[in-house]
Design an enzyme around this catalytic site. Structure first.
Site, short mmCIF file in Angstrom:
data_model
loop_
_atom_site.label_atom_id
_atom_site.label_comp_id
_atom_site.label_asym_id
_atom_site.label_seq_id
_atom_site.Cartn_x
_atom_site.Cartn_y
_atom_site.Cartn_z
N LYS A 198 0.86 -1.23 0.04
CA LYS A 198 0.04 -0.20 -0.02
C LYS A 198 0.89 1.10 -0.08
O LYS A 198 0.39 2.32 -0.48
CB LYS A 198 -1.20 0.10 1.25
CG LYS A 198 -2.09 -1.14 0.76
CD LYS A 198 -3.22 -0.98 2.01
CE LYS A 198 -4.11 -2.07 1.74
NZ LYS A 198 -3.87 -3.29 2.10
C1 LIG Z 1 -4.42 -4.34 1.16
C2 LIG Z 1 -3.57 -5.72 1.19
C3 LIG Z 1 -4.31 -6.81 0.09
C4 LIG Z 1 -5.12 -6.67 -0.74
O1 LIG Z 1 -5.14 -5.69 -2.00
P1 LIG Z 1 -6.57 -5.04 -2.84
O2 LIG Z 1 -5.89 -4.00 -3.41
O3 LIG Z 1 -7.25 -4.51 -1.49
O4 LIG Z 1 -6.95 -6.40 -3.21
C5 LIG Z 1 -3.28 -7.76 0.12
N1 LIG Z 1 -2.04 -8.08 0.66
C6 LIG Z 1 -1.82 -7.28 1.66
C7 LIG Z 1 -0.36 -7.49 2.57
C8 LIG Z 1 -2.56 -5.85 2.03
O5 LIG Z 1 -2.23 -4.96 2.71
#
Ligand SMILES: *Cc1c(COP(=O)(O)O)cnc(C)c1O
Length: 440
Positions: free
Chosen positions: A106
């Site tokens: 993120k």
């Molecule tokens: C947020 C997150 C996801 C999921 O990603 P999306 O874009 O919401 O599908 C997967 N793995 C981790 C570690 C995350 O923080």
């Protein structure tokens, strides 16, 4: 380039307006009016390009109101860490998206959004306040991404006692322009408080309030860049067997933002194999891809908790992209569900094969890649560093991982959060009593 709403009842708007609004006024998600194609030269010279060069091309294709020359500095500040492609085992590779400050993917989208907002505010001499509700990972990415970013004050709302102390320390110890609010309630209460504040005219005006949640275009679009970067590295990657087979991208998915970026990358002309959504048992989105019927449901808690989402919001963007044509979706996207036991099994299997430790989200991806592939190579999006989930790792492998230094430091800093009740008045009071002047 203009942006329209998936709900189809909001006027087309600029990138700037779309990122400040977050959600479109008709309740839909903003999408590009049409997807641009990648410049031919970028695709031709993929093997010699750089991550930042890809970012600059991408930003120029989507954003017309920031001068192209400003993107270089923007990416230098936003993307300060590498995103390497590595070989795992057999024909499975990892695109390691977790080398940012909070050790999860993120960071990549959030840090771009922070710099874009700051750029706009700097040119218009304005300040804004961002309120964001979090059940863990989003809050730390937002807190770190916006820390010390000029013109922006951040409130992160998290449910008291319902996140790990490590997650809390990552967002509640920065200080400066980052205010952590420990809410006596649930994650849903936190989300409600943010929504109420955004709908409260007096507050919205006094504070120039906006949000930075996962539906923001400013977080989604930069994610297209690492698909391109993955393929750029793939071109130079020593590999066995069918040298011209295009790899599938396997994407551990919760809200399906990451997967949506992959759909867009391919539609813009990136040559790549199939996309595969890998989910835990919270698989309403995966079920939709497999069957064409979408049944949202309450989320269950799993070992890969950043993907515990019962109603993935970005599915609206995917459905809109394919005009709800499920056959067209299935032609390009596969979906695999992986349970908690299989997740632990994969952490063990990978560890015994390679000595590498996967975080539980990446393990869902690797297990899905194994379940679906024949001979086709796969690139699994590695979304988090295993050190963030040491309790799950201990459960799988019986070993205690040392904390990565960034996290160790966070644990040692004093907590600086304000505890508030889940009543809206308490949050309103905080927003209206703090000085409105932001950092810088
Ligand atoms: C947020 C997150 C996801 C999921 O990603 P999306 O874009 O919401 O599908 C997967 N793995 C981790 C570690 C995350 O923080």
């Amino acid at each position: 380039m203009n942006y329209v709403s998936t709900a189809g009842r909001a006027p087309a708007t600029t990138f700037r307006k779309a990122v400040f609004l977050g959600l479109a006024p008709d309740g839909g998600l903003y999408i590009p009016e049409r997807l641009p194609r990648f410049p031919a030269a970028l695709m031709r010279d993929l093997s010699t390009t750089s991550l930042h060069a890809i970012g600059r091309e991408l930003a120029a294709a989507f954003i017309d109101d920031i001068p192209r020359k400003d993107f270089a500095a923007l990416f230098r500040r936003a993307w300060t860490f590498p995103i390497p492609l590595t070989h795992l085992h057999g024909n499975i590779h990892l695109l390691e998206l977790f080398h940012g400050p909070t050790l999860a993917f993120k960071d990549i989208g959030v840090r771009f959004l922070a710099r874009v907002l700051s750029h706009y505010l700097h040119t218009s001499h304005e300040d804004v306040t961002i309120a964001v509700a979090t059940s863990g990972d989003t809050g730390s990415a937002v807190a770190h991404g916006f820390f010390n970013v000029q013109h922006i004050t951040v409130y992160v709302l998290y449910p008291s006692g319902k996140i790990s102390s490590l997650q809390e320390q990552q967002m509640a110890t920065l200080g400066g322009n980052i205010h952590a609010l420990e809410v006596e309630g649930t994650f849903d209460d936190c989300q409600r408080l943010v929504k109420q504040a955004l709908a409260d005219k007096e507050v919205a005006e006094a504070r120039h309030l906006t949000t930075a949640n996962s539906i923001s275009l400013g977080r989604l679009l930069p994610q297209i860049g690492y698909y391109v970067w993955g393929m750029a590295q793939w071109q130079n990657f020593p590999r066995l067997g069918a040298a011209d087979a295009l790899p599938a991208f396997v994407v551990p998915s919760g809200n399906f933002g990451n997967l949506t970026a992959g759909v867009y990358a391919k539609a813009m002309g990136l040559p790549a194999g199939k996309l595969v959504a890998a989910t835990n048992v919270n698989d309403a989105g995966a079920q939709y891809i497999r069957t064409g019927s979408f049944i949202p449901r309450a989320a269950l808690q799993t070992h890969s908790n950043a993907m515990d989402i019962g109603n993935p919001s970005n599915l609206a963007r995917i459905r809109s992209h394919y005009h709800d044509d499920i056959a067209a979706i299935q032609a390009e996207i596969g979906a695999v569900t992986i349970g908690d036991e299989e997740t632990l099994d994969e952490i063990r299997a990978t560890y015994s094969l390679t000595g590498k430790i996967l975080d539980p989200h990446t393990a869902v991806g690797v297990a899905a890649a194994r379940k679906r592939i024949g001979d086709e190579p796969a690139i699994v999006m590695a979304t988090a560093h295993p050190g963030k989930f040491s309790d799950v790792i201990e459960r799988a492998l019986g070993i205690r991982m040392p904390l990565p230094p960034q996290l160790q430091e966070a644990l040692e800093r004093p907590k600086q959060s304000t505890r508030i009740s889940a009543q809206y008045d308490a949050f309103r009071e905080v927003l209206l009593s703090h000085p409105t002047r932001a950092m810088g």
